[in-house]
Design an enzyme around this catalytic site. Structure first.
Site, PDB file in Angstrom:
ATOM      1  CD  GLU A   1     -48.979  51.716  69.512  1.00 42.90           C
ATOM      2  OE1 GLU A   1     -49.502  51.847  68.426  1.00 42.90           O
ATOM      3  OE2 GLU A   1     -47.761  51.309  69.834  1.00 42.90           O
TER       4      GLU A   1
ATOM      5  CG  HIS B   1     -38.009  59.825  65.509  1.00 38.11           C
ATOM      6  ND1 HIS B   1     -37.645  59.730  64.152  1.00 38.11           N
ATOM      7  CD2 HIS B   1     -38.930  60.830  65.718  1.00 38.11           C
ATOM      8  CE1 HIS B   1     -38.764  60.447  63.563  1.00 38.11           C
ATOM      9  NE2 HIS B   1     -39.588  61.052  64.454  1.00 38.11           N
TER      10      HIS B   1
END
Length: 407
Positions: free
Chosen positions: A173, A336
């Site tokens: 990203e 996470h």
């Protein structure tokens, strides 16, 4: 203030950071199964992104003494995140980001795609780039040969997948933070190498346990363990550390190639000297509550006091750069990610292409049926997940993605 609860009617020693009411039934049973193992140290910690996994729950932190469960580490050994902040700002970006996305996709193999024109074949390299070849030769080849000498069945695609992304929930990203500074963030692990190591030693542990007379009931065959002091334990630790180091290098090489791709389309820029590169599927030796133990984080991130980590949401809901608070009750860990609320199959059945397109508005990304199982609706509310772990981490940056690349 402690956010966790310790209440569990089964009597299992659990400490849970629950973001939205009780965890799903299957995940709770897995947490209890793990907590029942006699070598578990003190308690099992459940992070707010908990969901059902293979053997052990995704989003669990398991401290053990003199034994380790290969299935708790999993088969994507060393899977984790990396993020780098650049000197670029939003006003230096072009109106269309499609060319940048295409450049990144050419730079990094992903999933199990084949694209000979981009030098990608079945999720790896058709011709290994020099930087990848040097990293393999200098850091891994001799170690890999030593592992294969004792366990030849783990051999397969290895060097030609170094510097590649993988499929499923792995991604690259380009993001902007609260000051409109541009970041690059990515998610990948040890690829096929870690998968083969994990699968091989999970099976080996099952075979070893089948030959032993245990003085306790193993609630799930996938919780087969290796005892410290055995040759198989030592061999697993060596191979696991190899996969974890491979995963770190994999992310570093990917990041280098993504930054090169950006430089072809954007003004000259610098990056912060220190990148964040953290595992969230791994095991390591640590000291907690005054004792040396093995800590397995299956879908959890180390969050020692002052330590930076990355907690992604979904492909459409942004991510967080966090600083650990060193909470011993979680074995200095945090979540996470957001955690799934739908299985992949359920997501593909329930989420329409129109709903996915609406969720991804304003983000340069894939909008097709192949990524419906990764659509934002398949994941928990990342805001609720972050609220549930205020005693584990403090938020340093909120990132919103402007480019998303899935495997």
């Amino acid at each position: 203030m402690n956010q966790y609860s310790t209440h569990d009617t089964s009597g299992a020693q659990l400490k849970l950071w629950d973001s939205a009411g009780p965890f799903e039934t299957g995940a709770m049973q897995q947490l209890r199964n793990v907590a029942s193992l006699p070598f578990v140290f003190r308690h099992v910690a459940g992070m707010p992104d908990v969901h059902w996994g293979k053997g052990a729950t995704v989003g669990s932190v398991i401290a053990t003494k003199a034994a380790i469960v290969p299935a708790a580490v999993g088969v994507d050994i060393g899977c984790g995140m990396m993020a780098v902040r650049t000197s670029l700002t939003a006003d230096q970006l072009p109106d269309s980001l499609s060319a940048i996305r295409a450049e990144i996709e050419r730079a990094v193999p992903k999933g199990m795609e084949s694209s000979q024109t981009a030098n990608h074949v079945k999720g790896g390299w058709a011709i290994t780039p020099n930087s990848v070849g040097r990293a393999w030769n200098d850091r891994f080849e001799a170690r890999w040969r030593a592992i294969l000498a004792r366990h030849p069945k783990v051999d397969g695609k290895t060097s030609d997948q170094l510097g590649s992304m993988g499929g499923g929930n792995h991604f690259i990203e380009v993001c902007l933070d609260e000051e409109d500074r541009l970041w690059v963030m990515l998610h990948s692990g040890s690829r096929g190498t870690g998968n083969r190591i994990g699968t091989y030693f999970i099976d080996a542990a099952k075979e070893a346990i089948a030959k032993e007379r245990l003085d306790f009931h193993l609630a799930d065959k996938d919780l087969a363990f290796l005892s410290e002091g055995s040759q198989l334990f030592d061999d697993y630790i060596e191979a696991m550390h190899f996969a974890q180091d491979y995963a770190v290098a994999n992310r570093e090489l990917m990041m280098g190639r993504v930054l090169e791709a950006l430089r072809k389309h954007l003004p000259a820029f610098k990056t912060d000297k220190q990148a964040i590169n953290c595992h969230h599927n791994y095991a390591t030796r640590e000291r907690h509550f005054g004792e040396q133990v093995w800590v397995t984080r299956k879908g959890a991130v180390s969050a020692r006091a002052g330590e930076l980590g990355i907690i992604p949401g979904s492909m459409g809901t942004g991510s967080f750069i966090v600083e650990g608070l060193g909470n011993e009750q979680s074995f200095c860990s945090c979540s996470h990610g957001a955690g799934r609320v739908m299985s992949r199959g359920e997501a593909k059945r329930r989420i329409t292409l129109e709903q996915h397109a609406e969720a991804m508005k304003g983000i340069e990304a894939r909008v097709d049926e192949g990524v419906l199982d990764e659509s934002p609706a398949a994941y928990k509310d990342i805001g609720a997940v972050m609220d549930a772990q205020q005693d584990l981490v403090v938020i340093r940056h909120r990132l919103r993605q402007i480019i998303n690349i899935k495997g």
